[in-house]
Motif scaffolding. Structure first.
Motif, PDB file in Angstrom:
ATOM      1  N   PHE A   1       7.076  -0.103 -15.645  1.00  0.00           N
ATOM      2  CA  PHE A   1       7.237  -1.539 -15.875  1.00  0.00           C
ATOM      3  C   PHE A   1       7.229  -2.312 -14.559  1.00  0.00           C
ATOM      4  O   PHE A   1       6.539  -3.323 -14.421  1.00  0.00           O
ATOM      5  CB  PHE A   1       8.540  -1.792 -16.634  1.00  0.00           C
ATOM      6  CG  PHE A   1       8.819  -3.250 -16.905  1.00  0.00           C
ATOM      7  CD1 PHE A   1       8.287  -3.869 -18.010  1.00  0.00           C
ATOM      8  CD2 PHE A   1       9.625  -3.994 -16.045  1.00  0.00           C
ATOM      9  CE1 PHE A   1       8.543  -5.211 -18.274  1.00  0.00           C
ATOM     10  CE2 PHE A   1       9.884  -5.332 -16.294  1.00  0.00           C
ATOM     11  CZ  PHE A   1       9.341  -5.944 -17.411  1.00  0.00           C
ATOM     12  N   HIS A   2       7.984  -1.825 -13.580  1.00  0.00           N
ATOM     13  CA  HIS A   2       8.225  -2.601 -12.363  1.00  0.00           C
ATOM     14  C   HIS A   2       7.155  -2.426 -11.285  1.00  0.00           C
ATOM     15  O   HIS A   2       6.889  -3.367 -10.539  1.00  0.00           O
ATOM     16  CB  HIS A   2       9.587  -2.203 -11.764  1.00  0.00           C
ATOM     17  CG  HIS A   2      10.749  -2.568 -12.628  1.00  0.00           C
ATOM     18  ND1 HIS A   2      11.214  -3.858 -12.752  1.00  0.00           N
ATOM     19  CD2 HIS A   2      11.552  -1.797 -13.424  1.00  0.00           C
ATOM     20  CE1 HIS A   2      12.237  -3.880 -13.574  1.00  0.00           C
ATOM     21  NE2 HIS A   2      12.472  -2.653 -13.994  1.00  0.00           N
ATOM     22  N   ALA A   3       6.554  -1.236 -11.193  1.00  0.00           N
ATOM     23  CA  ALA A   3       5.783  -0.890 -10.005  1.00  0.00           C
ATOM     24  C   ALA A   3       4.304  -1.260 -10.004  1.00  0.00           C
ATOM     25  O   ALA A   3       3.710  -1.341  -8.924  1.00  0.00           O
ATOM     26  CB  ALA A   3       5.911   0.629  -9.750  1.00  0.00           C
ATOM     27  N   PRO A   4       3.610  -1.437 -11.142  1.00  0.00           N
ATOM     28  CA  PRO A   4       2.150  -1.528 -11.095  1.00  0.00           C
ATOM     29  C   PRO A   4       1.594  -2.629 -10.202  1.00  0.00           C
ATOM     30  O   PRO A   4       0.558  -2.424  -9.550  1.00  0.00           O
ATOM     31  CB  PRO A   4       1.765  -1.753 -12.561  1.00  0.00           C
ATOM     32  CG  PRO A   4       2.837  -1.084 -13.332  1.00  0.00           C
ATOM     33  CD  PRO A   4       4.085  -1.366 -12.544  1.00  0.00           C
ATOM     34  N   GLY A   5       2.231  -3.794 -10.149  1.00  0.00           N
ATOM     35  CA  GLY A   5       1.690  -4.868  -9.317  1.00  0.00           C
ATOM     36  C   GLY A   5       1.660  -4.505  -7.846  1.00  0.00           C
ATOM     37  O   GLY A   5       0.626  -4.626  -7.173  1.00  0.00           O
ATOM     38  N   ASP A   6       2.792  -4.040  -7.317  1.00  0.00           N
ATOM     39  CA  ASP A   6       2.842  -3.647  -5.905  1.00  0.00           C
ATOM     40  C   ASP A   6       1.960  -2.437  -5.636  1.00  0.00           C
ATOM     41  O   ASP A   6       1.331  -2.330  -4.572  1.00  0.00           O
ATOM     42  CB  ASP A   6       4.278  -3.335  -5.500  1.00  0.00           C
ATOM     43  CG  ASP A   6       5.145  -4.582  -5.421  1.00  0.00           C
ATOM     44  OD1 ASP A   6       4.592  -5.680  -5.206  1.00  0.00           O
ATOM     45  OD2 ASP A   6       6.374  -4.460  -5.589  1.00  0.00           O
ATOM     46  N   GLU A   7       1.908  -1.515  -6.596  1.00  0.00           N
ATOM     47  CA  GLU A   7       1.072  -0.331  -6.418  1.00  0.00           C
ATOM     48  C   GLU A   7      -0.403  -0.722  -6.359  1.00  0.00           C
ATOM     49  O   GLU A   7      -1.177  -0.174  -5.561  1.00  0.00           O
ATOM     50  CB  GLU A   7       1.322   0.644  -7.578  1.00  0.00           C
ATOM     51  CG  GLU A   7       0.627   1.979  -7.445  1.00  0.00           C
ATOM     52  CD  GLU A   7       1.281   2.891  -6.428  1.00  0.00           C
ATOM     53  OE1 GLU A   7       0.824   4.032  -6.303  1.00  0.00           O
ATOM     54  OE2 GLU A   7       2.242   2.463  -5.744  1.00  0.00           O
ATOM     55  N   PHE A   8      -0.800  -1.694  -7.178  1.00  0.00           N
ATOM     56  CA  PHE A   8      -2.188  -2.156  -7.133  1.00  0.00           C
ATOM     57  C   PHE A   8      -2.505  -2.807  -5.791  1.00  0.00           C
ATOM     58  O   PHE A   8      -3.573  -2.566  -5.214  1.00  0.00           O
ATOM     59  CB  PHE A   8      -2.440  -3.144  -8.272  1.00  0.00           C
ATOM     60  CG  PHE A   8      -3.805  -3.775  -8.241  1.00  0.00           C
ATOM     61  CD1 PHE A   8      -4.938  -3.029  -8.537  1.00  0.00           C
ATOM     62  CD2 PHE A   8      -3.966  -5.110  -7.910  1.00  0.00           C
ATOM     63  CE1 PHE A   8      -6.205  -3.602  -8.503  1.00  0.00           C
ATOM     64  CE2 PHE A   8      -5.217  -5.703  -7.881  1.00  0.00           C
ATOM     65  CZ  PHE A   8      -6.337  -4.940  -8.179  1.00  0.00           C
ATOM     66  N   VAL A   9      -1.591  -3.607  -5.278  1.00  0.00           N
ATOM     67  CA  VAL A   9      -1.821  -4.231  -3.970  1.00  0.00           C
ATOM     68  C   VAL A   9      -2.032  -3.154  -2.908  1.00  0.00           C
ATOM     69  O   VAL A   9      -2.957  -3.243  -2.072  1.00  0.00           O
ATOM     70  CB  VAL A   9      -0.629  -5.138  -3.596  1.00  0.00           C
ATOM     71  CG1 VAL A   9      -0.753  -5.620  -2.154  1.00  0.00           C
ATOM     72  CG2 VAL A   9      -0.551  -6.334  -4.548  1.00  0.00           C
ATOM     73  N   ARG A  10      -1.204  -2.111  -2.943  1.00  0.00           N
ATOM     74  CA  ARG A  10      -1.306  -1.045  -1.944  1.00  0.00           C
ATOM     75  C   ARG A  10      -2.623  -0.283  -2.073  1.00  0.00           C
ATOM     76  O   ARG A  10      -3.314  -0.036  -1.066  1.00  0.00           O
ATOM     77  CB  ARG A  10      -0.122  -0.082  -2.100  1.00  0.00           C
ATOM     78  CG  ARG A  10      -0.076   1.040  -1.072  1.00  0.00           C
ATOM     79  CD  ARG A  10       1.123   1.944  -1.292  1.00  0.00           C
ATOM     80  NE  ARG A  10       1.023   2.713  -2.519  1.00  0.00           N
ATOM     81  CZ  ARG A  10       0.332   3.853  -2.635  1.00  0.00           C
ATOM     82  NH1 ARG A  10      -0.329   4.337  -1.586  1.00  0.00           N
ATOM     83  NH2 ARG A  10       0.302   4.499  -3.765  1.00  0.00           N
ATOM     84  N   LEU A  11      -3.000   0.085  -3.300  1.00  0.00           N
ATOM     85  CA  LEU A  11      -4.203   0.883  -3.502  1.00  0.00           C
ATOM     86  C   LEU A  11      -5.475   0.056  -3.325  1.00  0.00           C
ATOM     87  O   LEU A  11      -6.498   0.577  -2.874  1.00  0.00           O
ATOM     88  CB  LEU A  11      -4.170   1.526  -4.889  1.00  0.00           C
ATOM     89  CG  LEU A  11      -3.073   2.574  -5.071  1.00  0.00           C
ATOM     90  CD1 LEU A  11      -3.014   3.036  -6.522  1.00  0.00           C
ATOM     91  CD2 LEU A  11      -3.297   3.759  -4.135  1.00  0.00           C
TER      92      LEU A  11
END
Length: 257
Positions: free
Chosen positions: A222-232
């Motif tokens: 729920f929490h991580a996908p946005g930041d993970e997308f920015v990183r990847l």
């Protein structure tokens, strides 16, 4: 003229281009079946104002009849071909100008053209739908070409089917602890970004709804996908400017082709 993108949560966005307001997959509910909105206020009444609303596929969190009922009389509504047969509730929307579209169809609205493009996703009205409609994405072409992916998996000819775009609104998560087939997670969305090569991107379809009673089940999904997308995205598509918006936040993009 700048293009403005507002993310209201889940897959609901407003794209303002050439003085035309485009609303994607309108969902204005605090609760939907077993899902509860856990983050972000409900979109304000002004979010319902649109010249055209786009529905990507028949799942209830994307084609939500009560939310569509709140759109102003005369609003254009584009839905996948066969939707009216599959979703009888659409017959209640007599106040809207409803058109069914399939991949390749183009719809002029003011000074923009909306083109339906393929998506790789289950097109049925679940859980009991037997009629199939094509799941769609849309390209909004005005001052910029903005791709709204709806729900889709990664597929080989994505860039060819979508065509050149300046802005991409890509799903990076979902509404539950596990993503099924036909979805993009943050990693696959970053790969899609590398194939599409837009100038700007906004992650959507994450961090809004979650099943009731499952707050502690894989909460990072729920929490991580946005930041993970920015990183990847920085790894796979370093030339793309990624704008991770909060609920109700907007970004104005100066886009010159």
């Amino acid at each position: 003229m700048p293009v403005e993108i507002t993310w209201w949560g889940h897959a609901t966005c407003t794209v303002e281009d050439s003085n035309v307001r485009v609303l994607t997959d309108p969902l204005f509910a605090r609760r939907l079946a077993h899902l509860r909105r856990r983050r972000g206020d409900l979109p304000p009444p002004g979010a319902r104002r649109a010249d055209v609303a786009l529905v990507s596929h028949l799942h209830a969190d994307h084609l939500h009849v009560p939310s569509l009922m709140r759109l102003a009389p005369g609003t254009r509504l584009l839905v996948p071909r066969g939707a009216r047969r599959a979703v009888p509730g659409l017959r209640r929307l007599a106040h809207l100008r409803v058109s069914e579209v399939a991949p390749g169809d183009e719809t002029p609205v003011g000074d923009i053209v909306v083109r339906a493009v393929p998506a790789r996703h289950d097109g049925r009205r679940l859980p009991l739908g037997r009629h199939r409609s094509p799941a769609l994405g849309y390209v909004v072409a005005g001052e910029a070409r903005t791709y709204f992916a709806g729900d889709t998996g990664l597929f080989d000819d994505m860039a060819q089917e979508v065509g050149p775009v300046e802005v991409a609104l890509l799903p990076v998560g979902g509404w539950g602890p596990y993503l099924g087939e036909g979805h993009l997670d943050a990693g696959r969305a970053a790969q899609a970004l590398a194939r599409l090569a837009p100038r700007s991107a906004v992650p959507v379809h994450y961090g809004t709804y979650w099943p009731i009673g499952m707050d502690a089940v894989r909460p990072h999904e729920f929490h991580a996908p946005g930041d993970e997308f920015v990183r990847l995205a920085a790894r796979h598509a370093p030339g793309v400017a990624v704008h991770r918006l909060g609920h109700g936040e907007s970004v104005r993009l100066e886009v010159a082709r």
